[in-house]
Scaffold this motif. Structure first.
Motif, mmCIF file in Angstrom:
data_model
loop_
_atom_site.group_PDB
_atom_site.id
_atom_site.type_symbol
_atom_site.label_atom_id
_atom_site.label_comp_id
_atom_site.label_asym_id
_atom_site.label_seq_id
_atom_site.Cartn_x
_atom_site.Cartn_y
_atom_site.Cartn_z
ATOM 1 N N ASP A 53 36.909 5.128 63.966
ATOM 2 C CA ASP A 53 37.309 6.137 64.947
ATOM 3 C C ASP A 53 36.253 7.221 65.101
ATOM 4 O O ASP A 53 35.655 7.666 64.121
ATOM 5 C CB ASP A 53 38.607 6.829 64.503
ATOM 6 C CG ASP A 53 39.849 6.023 64.835
ATOM 7 O OD1 ASP A 53 39.760 5.115 65.668
ATOM 8 O OD2 ASP A 53 40.910 6.319 64.249
ATOM 9 N N ALA A 54 36.059 7.660 66.336
ATOM 10 C CA ALA A 54 35.255 8.850 66.635
ATOM 11 C C ALA A 54 36.065 9.662 67.637
ATOM 12 O O ALA A 54 35.929 9.504 68.850
ATOM 13 C CB ALA A 54 33.897 8.470 67.203
ATOM 14 N N LEU B 45 47.272 12.622 66.381
ATOM 15 C CA LEU B 45 47.606 11.429 65.602
ATOM 16 C C LEU B 45 48.255 11.806 64.273
ATOM 17 O O LEU B 45 49.211 11.158 63.819
ATOM 18 C CB LEU B 45 46.347 10.595 65.367
ATOM 19 C CG LEU B 45 45.807 9.843 66.578
ATOM 20 C CD1 LEU B 45 44.466 9.200 66.242
ATOM 21 C CD2 LEU B 45 46.789 8.785 67.046
ATOM 22 N N ALA B 46 47.735 12.854 63.651
ATOM 23 C CA ALA B 46 48.315 13.294 62.384
ATOM 24 C C ALA B 46 49.767 13.723 62.575
ATOM 25 O O ALA B 46 50.648 13.378 61.764
ATOM 26 C CB ALA B 46 47.490 14.432 61.803
ATOM 27 N N PHE C 252 52.003 10.518 63.133
ATOM 28 C CA PHE C 252 52.303 9.738 61.936
ATOM 29 C C PHE C 252 53.149 10.538 60.939
ATOM 30 O O PHE C 252 53.950 9.969 60.183
ATOM 31 C CB PHE C 252 51.016 9.237 61.293
ATOM 32 C CG PHE C 252 50.417 8.070 62.043
ATOM 33 C CD1 PHE C 252 50.989 6.818 61.978
ATOM 34 C CD2 PHE C 252 49.290 8.245 62.834
ATOM 35 C CE1 PHE C 252 50.440 5.746 62.662
ATOM 36 C CE2 PHE C 252 48.743 7.187 63.525
ATOM 37 C CZ PHE C 252 49.318 5.921 63.446
ATOM 38 N N ARG C 253 52.979 11.853 60.970
ATOM 39 C CA ARG C 253 53.804 12.682 60.111
ATOM 40 C C ARG C 253 55.273 12.614 60.571
ATOM 41 O O ARG C 253 56.181 12.494 59.751
ATOM 42 C CB ARG C 253 53.298 14.128 60.154
ATOM 43 C CG ARG C 253 53.754 14.962 58.971
ATOM 44 C CD ARG C 253 52.914 16.205 58.756
ATOM 45 N NE ARG C 253 52.372 16.786 59.974
ATOM 46 C CZ ARG C 253 51.063 16.896 60.207
ATOM 47 N NH1 ARG C 253 50.177 16.469 59.333
ATOM 48 N NH2 ARG C 253 50.648 17.459 61.325
ATOM 49 N N ALA C 254 55.461 12.657 61.904
ATOM 50 C CA ALA C 254 56.816 12.556 62.425
ATOM 51 C C ALA C 254 57.402 11.164 62.195
ATOM 52 O O ALA C 254 58.590 11.019 61.908
ATOM 53 C CB ALA C 254 56.816 12.889 63.926
ATOM 54 N N SER C 255 56.540 10.139 62.321
ATOM 55 C CA SER C 255 57.012 8.775 62.120
ATOM 56 C C SER C 255 57.451 8.546 60.676
ATOM 57 O O SER C 255 58.437 7.851 60.386
ATOM 58 C CB SER C 255 55.911 7.782 62.483
ATOM 59 O OG SER C 255 55.556 7.892 63.835
#
Length: 283
Positions: A264-265, A274-275, A278-281
């Motif tokens: 990733d860039a 994204l953080a 994924f934190r919510a997921s």
């Protein structure tokens, strides 16, 4: 003149002629390196390029002095300040030499940002820096620039007024925005007018000059990291201009793997998004 002063002048007027930016000895040496290329290059064809004008690109591989122009701190600082608000990184748009011969007519006045068919007025797309290799005079084809023709207000004018001739000597830098109307003047003399254009654009645009054909890895490997990045060997976040999912600068290494894993860039805001996702997921 400082980069900050040049930035302010460009934003206000759309152009600026900065005297004595580089030593004339550097320009003279660069000019000498280009002598055989000018001699071998045929005249262009077309009403825009002209029939009495010679042009060629790829300057970064034709002379070591091209790097001095491309990375000159004052001009590059202003370019970064103006274009940086609309992109993650800037790129080289063109590095072209131009020789206007006696008898060439006046070029059609134009705005260079019109090479891209996108909405105009929110931000600049490019900035050009012309470096005279011979004196620019009112009679030999000096670039004609229309002050205050730039930006949304300038583009809305029905009459942009009269141009000024960018009269200056080698060592000076003629800087103007992509939205500034301009065009080469006619050459009414018996001598040629030489100059080079080092242009910079937003890193997410397709550049005027095909950088990767002009500077393939075997050529760009000899560049400094800063010059290589400017010439296309750097990703523009997110992931634009990648090679097999990685920064194309990997091609400048001595040993390039046959198989490369994508990395990733992303911009910081995208990493944060994204953080959060994924934190919510996970919850």
């Amino acid at each position: 003149m400082s980069s900050e002063e040049l930035t302010a002048r460009l934003v206000e007027c759309g152009y600026c002629i900065v005297p004595d930016v580089l030593p004339t000895a550097t320009i003279d040496a660069f000019n000498a390196d280009l002598d055989p290329v000018f001699a071998a290059t045929p005249f262009g064809q077309g009403r825009f390029y002209g029939y009495r004008t010679k042009r060629f690109g790829g300057l970064l591989k034709r002379s070591a002095h091209a790097e001095t122009l491309a990375l000159e701190p004052t001009t590059l600082g202003a370019v970064q300040a103006i274009l940086g608000s609309a992109c993650d990184r800037i790129q080289l748009n063109v590095a072209q030499a131009i020789e206007i011969h006696p008898g060439e007519t006046r070029q059609f006045p134009h705005r260079d940002h019109d090479m891209w068919n996108g909405a105009k007025g929110e931000h600049e797309y490019l900035i050009n820096v012309i470096w005279p290799l011979t004196p620019f005079t009112a009679d030999n084809g000096a670039t004609q620039i229309y002050p205050y023709s730039h930006g949304r207000d300038g583009m809305e004018k029905e009459d942009v007024g009269d141009p000024i001739a960018a009269i200056c000597d080698p060592g000076s830098a003629i800087c103007f925005l992509g939205s500034t109307a301009h065009g080469a003047g006619p050459n009414l003399t018996q001598s040629v007018r030489r100059g080079v254009v080092i242009g910079y654009s937003l890193g997410w645009l397709k550049p005027y000059e095909n950088l990767w054909l002009s500077y393939p890895p075997n050529i760009a490997r000899k560049f400094s990291p800063e010059l290589a990045a400017l010439a296309g060997y750097a990703q523009h976040r997110p992931n634009l201009g990648n090679y097999e999912g990685q920064c194309p600068s990997i091609l400048l290494d001595d040993n390039v793997p046959d198989h490369i894993g994508a990395i990733d860039a992303l911009r910081p805001d995208q990493e944060a998004m994204l953080a959060d996702y994924f934190r919510a997921s996970a919850g």
